[in-house]
Design a protein around this motif. Structure first.
Motif, PDB file in Angstrom:
ATOM      1  N   LYS A  23       0.799  -1.222   0.000  1.00 29.78           N
ATOM      2  CA  LYS A  23       0.000   0.000   0.000  1.00 29.78           C
ATOM      3  C   LYS A  23       0.834   1.276   0.000  1.00 29.78           C
ATOM      4  O   LYS A  23       0.360   2.327  -0.380  1.00 29.78           O
ATOM      5  N   ASN A  24       2.084   1.190   0.459  1.00 28.78           N
ATOM      6  CA  ASN A  24       2.927   2.380   0.492  1.00 28.78           C
ATOM      7  C   ASN A  24       4.391   1.981   0.271  1.00 28.78           C
ATOM      8  O   ASN A  24       4.714   0.801   0.179  1.00 28.78           O
ATOM      9  N   ASN A  25       5.235   2.986   0.201  1.00 26.78           N
ATOM     10  CA  ASN A  25       6.650   2.760  -0.084  1.00 26.78           C
ATOM     11  C   ASN A  25       7.329   1.967   1.027  1.00 26.78           C
ATOM     12  O   ASN A  25       8.200   1.138   0.773  1.00 26.78           O
ATOM     13  N   ARG A  26       6.941   2.197   2.260  1.00 28.74           N
ATOM     14  CA  ARG A  26       7.552   1.480   3.388  1.00 28.74           C
ATOM     15  C   ARG A  26       7.255  -0.018   3.303  1.00 28.74           C
ATOM     16  O   ARG A  26       8.142  -0.846   3.495  1.00 28.74           O
ATOM     17  N   GLU A  27       5.994  -0.379   3.003  1.00 29.30           N
ATOM     18  CA  GLU A  27       5.637  -1.787   2.851  1.00 29.30           C
ATOM     19  C   GLU A  27       6.367  -2.414   1.662  1.00 29.30           C
ATOM     20  O   GLU A  27       6.817  -3.557   1.735  1.00 29.30           O
ATOM     21  N   PHE A  28       6.482  -1.660   0.570  1.00 34.52           N
ATOM     22  CA  PHE A  28       7.191  -2.154  -0.611  1.00 34.52           C
ATOM     23  C   PHE A  28       8.652  -2.439  -0.283  1.00 34.52           C
ATOM     24  O   PHE A  28       9.194  -3.485  -0.641  1.00 34.52           O
ATOM     25  N   THR A  29       9.293  -1.505   0.412  1.00 30.72           N
ATOM     26  CA  THR A  29      10.700  -1.665   0.767  1.00 30.72           C
ATOM     27  C   THR A  29      10.878  -2.867   1.683  1.00 30.72           C
ATOM     28  O   THR A  29      11.790  -3.678   1.484  1.00 30.72           O
ATOM     29  N   ASP A 116      13.647   0.486 -12.098  1.00 27.54           N
ATOM     30  CA  ASP A 116      13.981  -0.802 -11.486  1.00 27.54           C
ATOM     31  C   ASP A 116      15.432  -0.839 -11.025  1.00 27.54           C
ATOM     32  O   ASP A 116      15.729  -1.306  -9.926  1.00 27.54           O
ATOM     33  N   LEU A 117      16.339  -0.339 -11.853  1.00 26.55           N
ATOM     34  CA  LEU A 117      17.757  -0.322 -11.464  1.00 26.55           C
ATOM     35  C   LEU A 117      17.983   0.493 -10.196  1.00 26.55           C
ATOM     36  O   LEU A 117      18.683   0.056  -9.276  1.00 26.55           O
ATOM     37  N   LEU A 118      17.399   1.684 -10.155  1.00 21.06           N
ATOM     38  CA  LEU A 118      17.570   2.538  -8.981  1.00 21.06           C
ATOM     39  C   LEU A 118      16.920   1.923  -7.743  1.00 21.06           C
ATOM     40  O   LEU A 118      17.476   1.972  -6.643  1.00 21.06           O
ATOM     41  N   THR A 119      15.755   1.320  -7.927  1.00 22.84           N
ATOM     42  CA  THR A 119      15.058   0.694  -6.811  1.00 22.84           C
ATOM     43  C   THR A 119      15.843  -0.504  -6.288  1.00 22.84           C
ATOM     44  O   THR A 119      15.995  -0.678  -5.073  1.00 22.84           O
ATOM     45  N   GLN A 120      16.354  -1.337  -7.189  1.00 16.34           N
ATOM     46  CA  GLN A 120      17.133  -2.499  -6.764  1.00 16.34           C
ATOM     47  C   GLN A 120      18.392  -2.085  -6.014  1.00 16.34           C
ATOM     48  O   GLN A 120      18.780  -2.723  -5.040  1.00 16.34           O
ATOM     49  N   PHE A 121      19.025  -1.010  -6.461  1.00 17.89           N
ATOM     50  CA  PHE A 121      20.206  -0.501  -5.771  1.00 17.89           C
ATOM     51  C   PHE A 121      19.850  -0.066  -4.349  1.00 17.89           C
ATOM     52  O   PHE A 121      20.539  -0.410  -3.380  1.00 17.89           O
ATOM     53  N   ARG A 122      18.744   0.643  -4.208  1.00 17.77           N
ATOM     54  CA  ARG A 122      18.299   1.109  -2.889  1.00 17.77           C
ATOM     55  C   ARG A 122      17.932  -0.075  -1.990  1.00 17.77           C
ATOM     56  O   ARG A 122      18.298  -0.113  -0.811  1.00 17.77           O
ATOM     57  N   ILE A 123      17.226  -1.059  -2.542  1.00 18.39           N
ATOM     58  CA  ILE A 123      16.818  -2.224  -1.764  1.00 18.39           C
ATOM     59  C   ILE A 123      18.046  -3.030  -1.334  1.00 18.39           C
ATOM     60  O   ILE A 123      18.124  -3.522  -0.205  1.00 18.39           O
ATOM     61  N   LEU A 125      21.096  -1.917  -0.787  1.00 15.71           N
ATOM     62  CA  LEU A 125      21.741  -1.204   0.320  1.00 15.71           C
ATOM     63  C   LEU A 125      20.957  -1.371   1.613  1.00 15.71           C
ATOM     64  O   LEU A 125      21.536  -1.596   2.681  1.00 15.71           O
ATOM     65  N   LYS A 126      19.640  -1.264   1.522  1.00 13.04           N
ATOM     66  CA  LYS A 126      18.819  -1.380   2.721  1.00 13.04           C
ATOM     67  C   LYS A 126      18.892  -2.792   3.299  1.00 13.04           C
ATOM     68  O   LYS A 126      18.930  -2.965   4.510  1.00 13.04           O
ATOM     69  N   SER A 127      18.923  -3.813   2.438  1.00 15.41           N
ATOM     70  CA  SER A 127      18.969  -5.183   2.946  1.00 15.41           C
ATOM     71  C   SER A 127      20.299  -5.516   3.593  1.00 15.41           C
ATOM     72  O   SER A 127      20.381  -6.432   4.403  1.00 15.41           O
ATOM     73  N   ILE A 128      21.347  -4.770   3.247  1.00 16.86           N
ATOM     74  CA  ILE A 128      22.646  -4.985   3.883  1.00 16.86           C
ATOM     75  C   ILE A 128      22.617  -4.480   5.324  1.00 16.86           C
ATOM     76  O   ILE A 128      23.155  -5.120   6.230  1.00 16.86           O
ATOM     77  N   PHE A 129      21.959  -3.355   5.562  1.00 17.55           N
ATOM     78  CA  PHE A 129      22.005  -2.703   6.867  1.00 17.55           C
ATOM     79  C   PHE A 129      20.792  -2.964   7.754  1.00 17.55           C
ATOM     80  O   PHE A 129      20.785  -2.572   8.912  1.00 17.55           O
ATOM     81  N   HIS A 130      19.728  -3.596   7.237  1.00 19.38           N
ATOM     82  CA  HIS A 130      18.542  -3.861   8.026  1.00 19.38           C
ATOM     83  C   HIS A 130      18.221  -5.348   7.997  1.00 19.38           C
ATOM     84  O   HIS A 130      18.370  -5.993   6.982  1.00 19.38           O
ATOM     85  N   LYS A 131      17.725  -5.833   9.114  1.00 21.82           N
ATOM     86  CA  LYS A 131      17.338  -7.241   9.194  1.00 21.82           C
ATOM     87  C   LYS A 131      15.940  -7.417   8.635  1.00 21.82           C
ATOM     88  O   LYS A 131      15.075  -6.578   8.843  1.00 21.82           O
ATOM     89  N   PRO A 132      15.688  -8.545   7.966  1.00 19.29           N
ATOM     90  CA  PRO A 132      14.343  -8.825   7.454  1.00 19.29           C
ATOM     91  C   PRO A 132      13.394  -9.184   8.598  1.00 19.29           C
ATOM     92  O   PRO A 132      13.828  -9.607   9.676  1.00 19.29           O
ATOM     93  N   LEU A 133      12.107  -9.021   8.347  1.00 14.29           N
ATOM     94  CA  LEU A 133      11.104  -9.382   9.334  1.00 14.29           C
ATOM     95  C   LEU A 133      10.816 -10.884   9.350  1.00 14.29           C
ATOM     96  O   LEU A 133      10.307 -11.406  10.315  1.00 14.29           O
ATOM     97  N   ILE A 134      11.129 -11.566   8.248  1.00 13.13           N
ATOM     98  CA  ILE A 134      10.854 -12.991   8.182  1.00 13.13           C
ATOM     99  C   ILE A 134      11.851 -13.746   9.029  1.00 13.13           C
ATOM    100  O   ILE A 134      12.974 -13.316   9.242  1.00 13.13           O
ATOM    101  N   LYS A 135      11.421 -14.897   9.515  1.00 12.36           N
ATOM    102  CA  LYS A 135      12.297 -15.730  10.329  1.00 12.36           C
ATOM    103  C   LYS A 135      12.868 -16.834   9.469  1.00 12.36           C
ATOM    104  O   LYS A 135      12.229 -17.350   8.574  1.00 12.36           O
ATOM    105  N   LYS A 136      14.101 -17.212   9.767  1.00  7.83           N
ATOM    106  CA  LYS A 136      14.758 -18.288   8.997  1.00  7.83           C
ATOM    107  C   LYS A 136      14.209 -19.635   9.381  1.00  7.83           C
ATOM    108  O   LYS A 136      13.802 -19.905  10.429  1.00  7.83           O
TER     109      LYS A 136
END
Length: 136
Positions: A23-29, A116-123, A125-136
């Motif tokens: 629904k928003n950019n935060r959920e997408f990210t 898409d290129l810019l979004t993938q680059f941002r994602i 970087l974000k995935s390197i510094f933030h932990k995912p919400l899903i559990k392993k």
């Protein structure tokens, strides 16, 4: 577990599944960061293949800009190569969009590729510094 012998590909239109759009950019990210975490569970070969398209586009664009700026090459030849590449990609992606019922995206393909290129680059970087919400 899925193997070549016990799975198949079905391209019938009534077999397609879809996911509700964020629904928003935060959920997408967050969804994209979670997908990146899932991708880490795959083998290195699959991760490389997933990244190869974006890497090749960045390499192509960088090389094209360098060659266009350089005075040693014919700009018409470089421009023809760029037009051929976008035309070929437009044709292939256009057929795919049309098959899956996204005809409105065909016109926007070149712009969407850059987004898409810019979004993938941002994602990435974000995935390197933030932990995912899903559990392993």
């Amino acid at each position: 577990a899925a193997k070549r012998k016990n799975t198949t590909i079905c391209l019938a239109k009534d077999s397609f599944s879809s996911v509700e759009a964020p629904k928003n950019n935060r959920e997408f990210t967050q969804q994209s960061v979670d997908e990146s975490a899932i991708l880490r569970q795959f083998g290195n070969g699959h991760r490389l293949l997933k990244s190869l398209y974006s890497i090749s586009v960045v390499f192509f664009i960088t090389l094209a800009i360098i060659l266009l700026v350089s005075a040693h090459y014919q700009p018409y030849i470089i421009a023809a190569i760029i037009i051929f590449r976008y035309g070929f990609c437009w044709l292939i992606n256009g057929k795919t969009y049309q098959y899956f019922g996204y005809k409105d995206l065909i016109v926007w393909f070149p712009l969407l590729e850059w987004i898409d290129l810019l979004t993938q680059f941002r994602i990435t970087l974000k995935s390197i510094f933030h932990k995912p919400l899903i559990k392993k």
